[in-house]
Design a protein around this motif. Structure first.
Motif, PDB file in Angstrom:
ATOM      1  N   GLY A 283       0.377  11.491   2.354  1.00 35.65           N
ATOM      2  CA  GLY A 283      -0.942  11.095   1.893  1.00 35.65           C
ATOM      3  C   GLY A 283      -1.074   9.594   1.810  1.00 35.65           C
ATOM      4  N   LEU A 284      -2.163   9.176   1.167  1.00 33.55           N
ATOM      5  CA  LEU A 284      -2.468   7.755   0.984  1.00 33.55           C
ATOM      6  C   LEU A 284      -2.168   7.375  -0.455  1.00 33.55           C
ATOM      7  CD1 LEU A 284      -3.812   5.166   2.133  1.00 33.55           C
ATOM      8  CD2 LEU A 284      -5.991   6.100   1.313  1.00 33.55           C
ATOM      9  N   VAL A 285      -1.425   6.295  -0.645  1.00 35.32           N
ATOM     10  CA  VAL A 285      -1.041   5.879  -1.994  1.00 35.32           C
ATOM     11  C   VAL A 285      -1.007   4.354  -2.053  1.00 35.32           C
ATOM     12  CG1 VAL A 285       1.432   5.960  -1.457  1.00 35.32           C
ATOM     13  CG2 VAL A 285       0.667   6.273  -3.817  1.00 35.32           C
ATOM     14  N   GLN A 286      -1.256   3.815  -3.219  1.00 39.45           N
ATOM     15  CA  GLN A 286      -1.171   2.371  -3.407  1.00 39.45           C
ATOM     16  C   GLN A 286       0.287   1.934  -3.562  1.00 39.45           C
ATOM     17  OE1 GLN A 286      -3.756   1.420  -6.747  1.00 39.45           O
ATOM     18  NE2 GLN A 286      -5.384   0.825  -5.344  1.00 39.45           N
ATOM     19  N   ALA A 287       0.556   0.709  -3.215  1.00 34.33           N
ATOM     20  CA  ALA A 287       1.898   0.154  -3.405  1.00 34.33           C
ATOM     21  C   ALA A 287       2.329   0.323  -4.860  1.00 34.33           C
ATOM     22  CB  ALA A 287       1.915  -1.311  -3.016  1.00 34.33           C
ATOM     23  N   GLY A 288       3.588   0.718  -5.034  1.00 32.23           N
ATOM     24  CA  GLY A 288       4.103   0.982  -6.366  1.00 32.23           C
ATOM     25  C   GLY A 288       3.984   2.437  -6.787  1.00 32.23           C
ATOM     26  N   GLY A 289       3.225   3.210  -6.027  1.00 29.71           N
ATOM     27  CA  GLY A 289       3.041   4.621  -6.359  1.00 29.71           C
ATOM     28  C   GLY A 289       4.161   5.503  -5.853  1.00 29.71           C
ATOM     29  N   SER A 290       3.979   6.808  -6.019  1.00 28.65           N
ATOM     30  CA  SER A 290       5.008   7.789  -5.670  1.00 28.65           C
ATOM     31  C   SER A 290       4.407   8.942  -4.875  1.00 28.65           C
ATOM     32  CB  SER A 290       5.650   8.360  -6.935  1.00 28.65           C
ATOM     33  OG  SER A 290       6.290   7.359  -7.692  1.00 28.65           O
TER      34      SER A 290
ATOM     35  N   MET B  30       9.787   9.834  -3.264  1.00 20.79           N
ATOM     36  CA  MET B  30       9.618   8.432  -2.910  1.00 20.79           C
ATOM     37  C   MET B  30       8.903   7.714  -4.048  1.00 20.79           C
ATOM     38  SD  MET B  30       8.541   8.813   1.118  1.00 20.79           S
ATOM     39  CE  MET B  30       6.956   9.561   0.741  1.00 20.79           C
ATOM     40  N   ASN B  31       9.589   6.764  -4.655  1.00 20.66           N
ATOM     41  CA  ASN B  31       9.032   5.985  -5.760  1.00 20.66           C
ATOM     42  C   ASN B  31       8.904   4.528  -5.353  1.00 20.66           C
ATOM     43  OD1 ASN B  31       9.089   8.327  -7.381  1.00 20.66           O
ATOM     44  ND2 ASN B  31      11.162   7.868  -8.069  1.00 20.66           N
ATOM     45  N   ARG B  32       8.100   3.790  -6.094  1.00 20.64           N
ATOM     46  CA  ARG B  32       7.898   2.355  -5.837  1.00 20.64           C
ATOM     47  C   ARG B  32       7.635   2.108  -4.360  1.00 20.64           C
ATOM     48  NH1 ARG B  32      12.687   2.048  -8.603  1.00 20.64           N
ATOM     49  NH2 ARG B  32      13.606   0.568  -7.154  1.00 20.64           N
ATOM     50  N   LEU B  33       6.697   2.831  -3.827  1.00 17.41           N
ATOM     51  CA  LEU B  33       6.394   2.730  -2.406  1.00 17.41           C
ATOM     52  C   LEU B  33       5.849   1.356  -2.044  1.00 17.41           C
ATOM     53  CD1 LEU B  33       4.979   6.298  -1.919  1.00 17.41           C
ATOM     54  CD2 LEU B  33       6.743   5.289  -0.484  1.00 17.41           C
ATOM     55  N   LYS B  34       6.170   0.942  -0.813  1.00 16.00           N
ATOM     56  CA  LYS B  34       5.754  -0.354  -0.296  1.00 16.00           C
ATOM     57  C   LYS B  34       4.946  -0.131   0.994  1.00 16.00           C
ATOM     58  CE  LYS B  34      10.148  -2.377  -1.807  1.00 16.00           C
ATOM     59  NZ  LYS B  34      11.354  -3.114  -1.358  1.00 16.00           N
ATOM     60  N   PRO B  35       4.110  -1.094   1.365  1.00 17.24           N
ATOM     61  CA  PRO B  35       3.379  -0.957   2.633  1.00 17.24           C
ATOM     62  C   PRO B  35       4.309  -0.733   3.831  1.00 17.24           C
ATOM     63  CG  PRO B  35       2.391  -2.675   1.294  1.00 17.24           C
ATOM     64  CD  PRO B  35       3.643  -2.242   0.565  1.00 17.24           C
ATOM     65  N   ASP B  36       5.511  -1.307   3.797  1.00 15.18           N
ATOM     66  CA  ASP B  36       6.467  -1.117   4.897  1.00 15.18           C
ATOM     67  C   ASP B  36       6.954   0.318   5.012  1.00 15.18           C
ATOM     68  OD1 ASP B  36       8.211  -4.351   4.868  1.00 15.18           O
ATOM     69  OD2 ASP B  36       6.321  -3.693   5.758  1.00 15.18           O
ATOM     70  N   ASP B  37       6.719   1.139   3.998  1.00 10.47           N
ATOM     71  CA  ASP B  37       7.100   2.551   4.062  1.00 10.47           C
ATOM     72  C   ASP B  37       6.079   3.386   4.835  1.00 10.47           C
ATOM     73  OD1 ASP B  37       8.160   2.205   0.654  1.00 10.47           O
ATOM     74  OD2 ASP B  37       9.439   2.227   2.446  1.00 10.47           O
ATOM     75  N   THR B  38       4.972   2.777   5.215  1.00 11.21           N
ATOM     76  CA  THR B  38       3.950   3.501   5.968  1.00 11.21           C
ATOM     77  C   THR B  38       4.522   4.000   7.295  1.00 11.21           C
ATOM     78  OG1 THR B  38       2.115   2.266   5.004  1.00 11.21           O
ATOM     79  CG2 THR B  38       1.738   3.268   7.159  1.00 11.21           C
ATOM     80  N   ALA B  39       4.417   5.316   7.519  1.00 10.26           N
ATOM     81  CA  ALA B  39       5.000   5.927   8.710  1.00 10.26           C
ATOM     82  C   ALA B  39       4.668   7.414   8.725  1.00 10.26           C
ATOM     83  CB  ALA B  39       6.517   5.755   8.716  1.00 10.26           C
ATOM     84  N   VAL B  40       4.952   8.027   9.861  1.00 11.38           N
ATOM     85  CA  VAL B  40       5.000   9.483   9.911  1.00 11.38           C
ATOM     86  C   VAL B  40       6.427   9.882   9.561  1.00 11.38           C
ATOM     87  CG1 VAL B  40       4.736  11.540  11.330  1.00 11.38           C
ATOM     88  CG2 VAL B  40       3.196   9.587  11.668  1.00 11.38           C
ATOM     89  N   TYR B  41       6.553  10.761   8.589  1.00 14.22           N
ATOM     90  CA  TYR B  41       7.863  11.195   8.111  1.00 14.22           C
ATOM     91  C   TYR B  41       8.174  12.582   8.692  1.00 14.22           C
ATOM     92  CZ  TYR B  41       8.274   7.298   4.927  1.00 14.22           C
ATOM     93  OH  TYR B  41       8.393   6.024   4.397  1.00 14.22           O
TER      94      TYR B  41
END
Length: 123
Positions: free
Chosen positions: A10-17, A83-94
């Protein structure tokens, strides 16, 4: 029969989980290794985390250590990635993957793949 099926992106803000789930067929779930890979925009597919069938030993790429946790529920035949403390660099298809041969960082060693789930992290 679908061997692996992911959900939870999904879509989440940086720092989210977010928590990703991967339901596996019984034979696939007992593979020597299961893993999460990801592929970001314009990037090669890379391993994120691996868990071994024997001993439940876990491995993480450096950039996610301390933020992501891979786990499995044997009764539910489900693999998770918290996934915790998400960062923009984590954006990807998993992608969820299973290897019938060995614990490995290489995507070529994995025989079974899910369809992928999109994770987008906004700054």
């Amino acid at each position: 029969q679908v061997d692996l099926e992911e959900s939870g992106g999904g879509l989440v803000q940086a720092g989210g989980s977010l928590r990703l789930s991967c339901v596996a067929s019984p034979n696939t779930f007992s593979s020597p290794a299961m893993a999460w890979f990801r592929q970001g925009p314009g990037k090669e597919r890379e391993y994120v985390a691996i868990i071994s069938w024997i001993g439940g030993i876990t491995y993480y790429r450096d950039s996610v250590k301390g933020r992501f946790t891979i786990s499995r529920d044997n009764a539910k035949k489900t693999l998770y990635l918290q996934m915790n403390r998400l960062k923009p660099d984590d954006t990807a298809v998993y992608y969820c993957a299973a290897s019938s041969r060995r614990t490995s960082y290489r995507s070529s060693d994995y025989d079974y793949w899910g369809q992928g789930t999109q994770v987008a992290v906004t700054s």
